[in-house]
Design a protein around this motif. Structure first.
Motif, PDB file in Angstrom:
ATOM      1  N   VAL A 131      68.478  52.627  87.311  1.00  0.00           N
ATOM      2  CA  VAL A 131      68.700  53.772  86.622  1.00  0.00           C
ATOM      3  C   VAL A 131      69.063  53.213  84.987  1.00  0.00           C
ATOM      4  CG1 VAL A 131      70.443  55.285  85.939  1.00  0.00           C
ATOM      5  CG2 VAL A 131      69.739  54.965  88.283  1.00  0.00           C
ATOM      6  N   GLU A 132      69.582  51.999  84.911  1.00  0.00           N
ATOM      7  CA  GLU A 132      69.758  51.447  83.363  1.00  0.00           C
ATOM      8  C   GLU A 132      68.552  51.058  82.813  1.00  0.00           C
ATOM      9  OE1 GLU A 132      73.139  48.601  84.265  1.00  0.00           O
ATOM     10  OE2 GLU A 132      72.247  47.849  82.257  1.00  0.00           O
ATOM     11  N   GLY A 133      67.719  50.434  83.498  1.00  0.00           N
ATOM     12  CA  GLY A 133      66.247  50.140  82.916  1.00  0.00           C
ATOM     13  C   GLY A 133      65.550  51.544  82.618  1.00  0.00           C
ATOM     14  N   CYS A 134      65.584  52.260  83.612  1.00  0.00           N
ATOM     15  CA  CYS A 134      64.590  53.413  83.330  1.00  0.00           C
ATOM     16  C   CYS A 134      65.200  54.360  81.945  1.00  0.00           C
ATOM     17  CB  CYS A 134      64.774  54.575  84.504  1.00  0.00           C
ATOM     18  SG  CYS A 134      63.735  53.993  85.664  1.00  0.00           S
ATOM     19  N   LEU A 135      66.665  54.410  82.204  1.00  0.00           N
ATOM     20  CA  LEU A 135      67.221  55.337  81.007  1.00  0.00           C
ATOM     21  C   LEU A 135      67.148  54.724  79.668  1.00  0.00           C
ATOM     22  CD1 LEU A 135      67.893  57.056  83.526  1.00  0.00           C
ATOM     23  CD2 LEU A 135      70.068  57.328  82.349  1.00  0.00           C
ATOM     24  N   LEU A 136      67.270  53.266  79.804  1.00  0.00           N
ATOM     25  CA  LEU A 136      67.355  52.446  78.600  1.00  0.00           C
ATOM     26  C   LEU A 136      65.704  52.538  77.823  1.00  0.00           C
ATOM     27  CD1 LEU A 136      69.685  49.652  79.239  1.00  0.00           C
ATOM     28  CD2 LEU A 136      70.044  51.781  77.640  1.00  0.00           C
ATOM     29  N   GLY A 137      64.817  52.292  78.995  1.00  0.00           N
ATOM     30  CA  GLY A 137      63.421  52.037  78.558  1.00  0.00           C
ATOM     31  C   GLY A 137      62.662  53.648  78.062  1.00  0.00           C
ATOM     32  N   LEU A 138      63.448  54.679  78.591  1.00  0.00           N
ATOM     33  CA  LEU A 138      62.659  56.047  78.303  1.00  0.00           C
ATOM     34  C   LEU A 138      63.463  56.419  77.076  1.00  0.00           C
ATOM     35  CD1 LEU A 138      62.675  57.418  81.798  1.00  0.00           C
ATOM     36  CD2 LEU A 138      60.732  57.050  80.309  1.00  0.00           C
ATOM     37  N   TYR A 139      64.520  55.703  76.421  1.00  0.00           N
ATOM     38  CA  TYR A 139      65.030  56.167  75.009  1.00  0.00           C
ATOM     39  C   TYR A 139      63.833  56.354  74.026  1.00  0.00           C
ATOM     40  CZ  TYR A 139      67.486  56.242  70.640  1.00  0.00           C
ATOM     41  OH  TYR A 139      67.956  56.608  69.280  1.00  0.00           O
ATOM     42  N   ALA A 475      58.805  46.329  70.492  1.00  0.00           N
ATOM     43  CA  ALA A 475      59.389  47.125  71.669  1.00  0.00           C
ATOM     44  C   ALA A 475      59.557  45.775  72.783  1.00  0.00           C
ATOM     45  CB  ALA A 475      58.676  48.312  72.231  1.00  0.00           C
ATOM     46  N   ARG A 476      60.752  46.293  73.491  1.00  0.00           N
ATOM     47  CA  ARG A 476      60.851  45.365  74.698  1.00  0.00           C
ATOM     48  C   ARG A 476      60.846  46.080  75.884  1.00  0.00           C
ATOM     49  NH1 ARG A 476      64.707  41.262  72.382  1.00  0.00           N
ATOM     50  NH2 ARG A 476      63.701  40.633  70.560  1.00  0.00           N
ATOM     51  N   PRO A 477      60.917  45.460  77.154  1.00  0.00           N
ATOM     52  CA  PRO A 477      60.486  46.319  78.387  1.00  0.00           C
ATOM     53  C   PRO A 477      61.578  47.372  78.430  1.00  0.00           C
ATOM     54  CG  PRO A 477      60.238  43.940  79.043  1.00  0.00           C
ATOM     55  CD  PRO A 477      60.621  43.986  77.629  1.00  0.00           C
ATOM     56  N   TYR A 478      62.867  47.184  78.089  1.00  0.00           N
ATOM     57  CA  TYR A 478      63.875  48.490  78.282  1.00  0.00           C
ATOM     58  C   TYR A 478      64.580  48.692  76.787  1.00  0.00           C
ATOM     59  CZ  TYR A 478      67.493  44.973  79.619  1.00  0.00           C
ATOM     60  OH  TYR A 478      68.388  43.937  79.534  1.00  0.00           O
ATOM     61  N   ALA A 479      63.921  48.122  76.036  1.00  0.00           N
ATOM     62  CA  ALA A 479      64.484  48.580  74.419  1.00  0.00           C
ATOM     63  C   ALA A 479      63.120  48.973  73.469  1.00  0.00           C
ATOM     64  CB  ALA A 479      65.196  47.558  73.813  1.00  0.00           C
ATOM     65  N   PRO A 480      63.137  50.293  73.343  1.00  0.00           N
ATOM     66  CA  PRO A 480      61.938  50.546  72.306  1.00  0.00           C
ATOM     67  C   PRO A 480      62.439  49.903  70.947  1.00  0.00           C
ATOM     68  CG  PRO A 480      63.128  52.458  72.944  1.00  0.00           C
ATOM     69  CD  PRO A 480      63.735  51.513  73.661  1.00  0.00           C
ATOM     70  N   LYS A 481      61.278  49.847  69.837  1.00  0.00           N
ATOM     71  CA  LYS A 481      61.416  49.467  68.615  1.00  0.00           C
ATOM     72  C   LYS A 481      62.714  50.301  68.186  1.00  0.00           C
ATOM     73  CE  LYS A 481      57.723  49.435  65.450  1.00  0.00           C
ATOM     74  NZ  LYS A 481      56.531  49.437  64.981  1.00  0.00           N
ATOM     75  N   GLY A 482      63.287  49.577  67.075  1.00  0.00           N
ATOM     76  CA  GLY A 482      64.281  49.974  66.576  1.00  0.00           C
ATOM     77  C   GLY A 482      65.653  49.536  66.896  1.00  0.00           C
ATOM     78  N   ALA A 483      66.851  50.363  66.668  1.00  0.00           N
ATOM     79  CA  ALA A 483      68.248  50.070  67.407  1.00  0.00           C
ATOM     80  C   ALA A 483      68.342  49.743  68.768  1.00  0.00           C
ATOM     81  CB  ALA A 483      69.179  50.970  66.640  1.00  0.00           C
ATOM     82  N   THR A 484      68.694  48.545  69.205  1.00  0.00           N
ATOM     83  CA  THR A 484      68.839  48.223  70.284  1.00  0.00           C
ATOM     84  C   THR A 484      70.209  48.664  71.174  1.00  0.00           C
ATOM     85  OG1 THR A 484      70.082  45.926  69.779  1.00  0.00           O
ATOM     86  CG2 THR A 484      67.371  46.165  70.040  1.00  0.00           C
ATOM     87  N   GLY A 485      71.278  49.102  70.380  1.00  0.00           N
ATOM     88  CA  GLY A 485      72.570  49.365  70.951  1.00  0.00           C
ATOM     89  C   GLY A 485      73.312  48.230  71.645  1.00  0.00           C
TER      90      GLY A 485
END
Ligand code: BES
Ligand code: ZN
Ligand code: ZN
Length: 503
Positions: A131-139, A475-485
């Motif tokens: 869930v974490e990976g999907c929701l973070l990756g889909l941001y 972009a990273r696998p679960y962090a798109p380009k931009g702010a990472t949080g």
């Protein structure tokens, strides 16, 4: 995002798509993958035998089906080497899978509990990582796209399919944790991706008040005149050049016992860092809208903390201001007096983060906390030292630093220590004041921390320099380009362990 959990067999799912995984270099298929493969007459085995799909981490292959199983498509995803699989690899693979599914225009999918049972990965950990990976990756940050909004693709539902059904409650718990964390991180990403004409100090104060209302936190905002009476001369020296009113924001979560000392987390909240009179070059200056990442992370952490109801008391502090040049701005050579009474010679107005943190840390110490942790996009030197793959940590308490490093390893937000030896203090000695705000050529990340150290007293303290980790150019696998949080998952992991009292 709607996340559902059910007991069932993935090969029986009538879904738009199902996600199946495979370990690199393994001949045998994972149980769910094998079940589907049998129904499809060995199609997946064929793809692996031909070398078209190897199972390398984050490798993706989409198959379109015409019968065999009720699902319309299979997305095969590589989990990497079997003996190396852990929660981080699952987050990555599922981030990659989620985005491929979205790109294909698919709105919902079902997935088994990848990695479960391997290397002691529990059903709950698997569910959380998925869930974490999907929701973070889909941001995605689409707030300012006004054209062709109907072309924005979105996944709106994920179904976790648990084949045994014996651990449904655990799976649901893991899934909920993953969702709380990912939503808090994405909240931070939004705050950082919004421009500085929107996310002003006043807006940060509003966000804090909204969180307080929603989650039962206490919020107090110290306005400029009160900060003046408190003697916050370091914080106010940065705010002087801007027309945006500064806000010193305090959020309190009381989950612990009344007499428990709280933990204080402090986040640098410079909503735009132009450099001030020591103005920055134009190139990439726009990125300085994210110089409030530390503060945003504190807000996101307080939000997640309240949802998890951890039995611990935590105070979040955000010194929020712009750093601008103007006729009223602080100038190189000016001497200001911090709330602690110490005097600071301002050599470079672009070293503003440590100025606002000086007063925030001194304020934090008044709580007599068991620990203070600050997060700040503090120095370009930290980016030079560690790049974008590790947050720098320095502090006065080796145990605290070890705990933060362990938490980072666990959640995939790695932290690396730089030495805060006493000798570095020499570099910030001033001829006219108690200290100066820059430490010369070498060791810029460390001399910044040596400066901060002057304001924490005896409280165990750690400083996290997130200048390199708070923003992704790629972009990273679960962090798109931009702010990472970055920082929310790290702090929640650490706080969770602290609240269990076993760390
Ligand atoms: N906000 C910057 C640090 C920064 C740089 C963050 C790059 C993210 C990416 C900070 O306020 C700053 O300007 N630091 C100066 C300090 C120097 C003047 C001693 C720096 O690192 O150059
Ligand atoms: Zn600066
Ligand atoms: Zn800055």
């Amino acid at each position: 995002m709607d996340v559902k959990i059910k007991k069932g067999r993935i090969e029986k799912e009538a879904a738009e798509a199902i996600v199946l995984s495979h370990f690199e270099g393994e001949e045998s298929l994972l149980e769910e993958t094998a079940a589907v493969d049998r129904a499809l007459g060995g199609q997946i085995r064929g793809l692996i035998a031909s070398g078209e799909f190897t199972g390398k981490l984050n490798q993706i292959l989409m198959l379109h089906l015409r019968g065999g199983i009720p699902a319309r498509r299979i997305l095969l995803v590589g989990l990497g080497k079997k003996k190396e699989v852990g929660t981080e690899k699952i987050r990555q693979a599922m981030g990659s899978a989620g985005r491929s599914i979205r790109e294909a225009g698919i709105k919902s999918f079902s997935t088994p509990l990848h990695g479960r049972g391997q290397n002691k990965i529990s059903p709950s950990e698997s569910a959380q990582s998925i869930v974490e990976g999907c929701l973070l990756g889909l941001y995605q940050f689409t707030a300012y796209r006004t054209e062709k909004r109907d072309e924005i693709k979105e996944v709106s539902q994920i179904t976790l399919v648990d084949r045994t059904g014996g651990k449904i409650a655990e799976v649901a718990g893991g899934s909920r944790s993953g969702q709380i964390l990912a939503e808090a991180v994405n909240f931070v990403r939004d705050l950082c991706n919004h421009p500085s004409n929107v996310v002003t100090p006043s807006r940060l104060a509003e966000e804090a008040r909204t969180l307080a209302r929603e989650f039962g936190l206490t919020c107090r905002v110290i306005e400029k005149n009160e900060a003046e009476s408190l003697g916050m001369g370091a914080f106010l020296s940065v705010a002087r050049g801007s027309l945006e009113p500064p806000k010193f924001i305090i959020l309190e979560y009381r989950g612990g016992k009344k007499r428990d000392a709280p933990i204080v987390i402090v986040g640098k909240s410079v909503t735009f860092d132009s450099g001030g009179i020591s103005i920055k070059p134009a190139e990439k200056m726009e990125q300085m809208k994210t110089d409030m990442s530390g503060g945003a992370t504190v807000l996101g952490t307080m939000k997640a903390l309240a949802q998890f109801r951890l039995p611990i008391s935590v105070v979040g502090i955000l010194p929020a201001t712009e750093n601008m040049p103007s006729g009223t701005a602080v100038k190189p050579g000016d001497v200001v007096r911090a709330m602690s009474g110490k005097t600071i010679e301002v050599i470079n107005t672009d070293a503003e983060g440590r100025m606002i943190l000086a007063d925030a840390l001194a304020y934090a110490a008044r709580y007599k906390p068991s620990a203070i942790v600050d997060l700040a996009t503090l120095t370009g030197a930290c980016v030079v030292a560690l790049g974008s793959h590790a947050t720098g940590v320095m502090g006065t308490n080796p145990k605290l630093i070890e705990r933060l490093k362990a938490a980072g390893e666990h959640c995939g937000e790695r932290v690396w220590e730089l030495p805060l030896w006493d000798v570095y203090h020499e570099q910030i000695k001033s001829d006219v004041a108690d200290m100066k705000n820059v430490g010369g050529r070498g060791g810029g990340a460390i001399t910044a921390a040596a400066f901060l150290r002057q304001f924490v007293g005896d409280t165990p303290w750690a400083h996290l320099d997130i200048a390199g980790t708070s923003w992704n150019d790629e972009a990273r696998p679960y962090a798109p380009k931009g702010a990472t949080g970055v920082g929310v998952r790290l702090l929640i992991q650490w706080l969770t362990e602290m609240s269990r009292g076993r760390a």
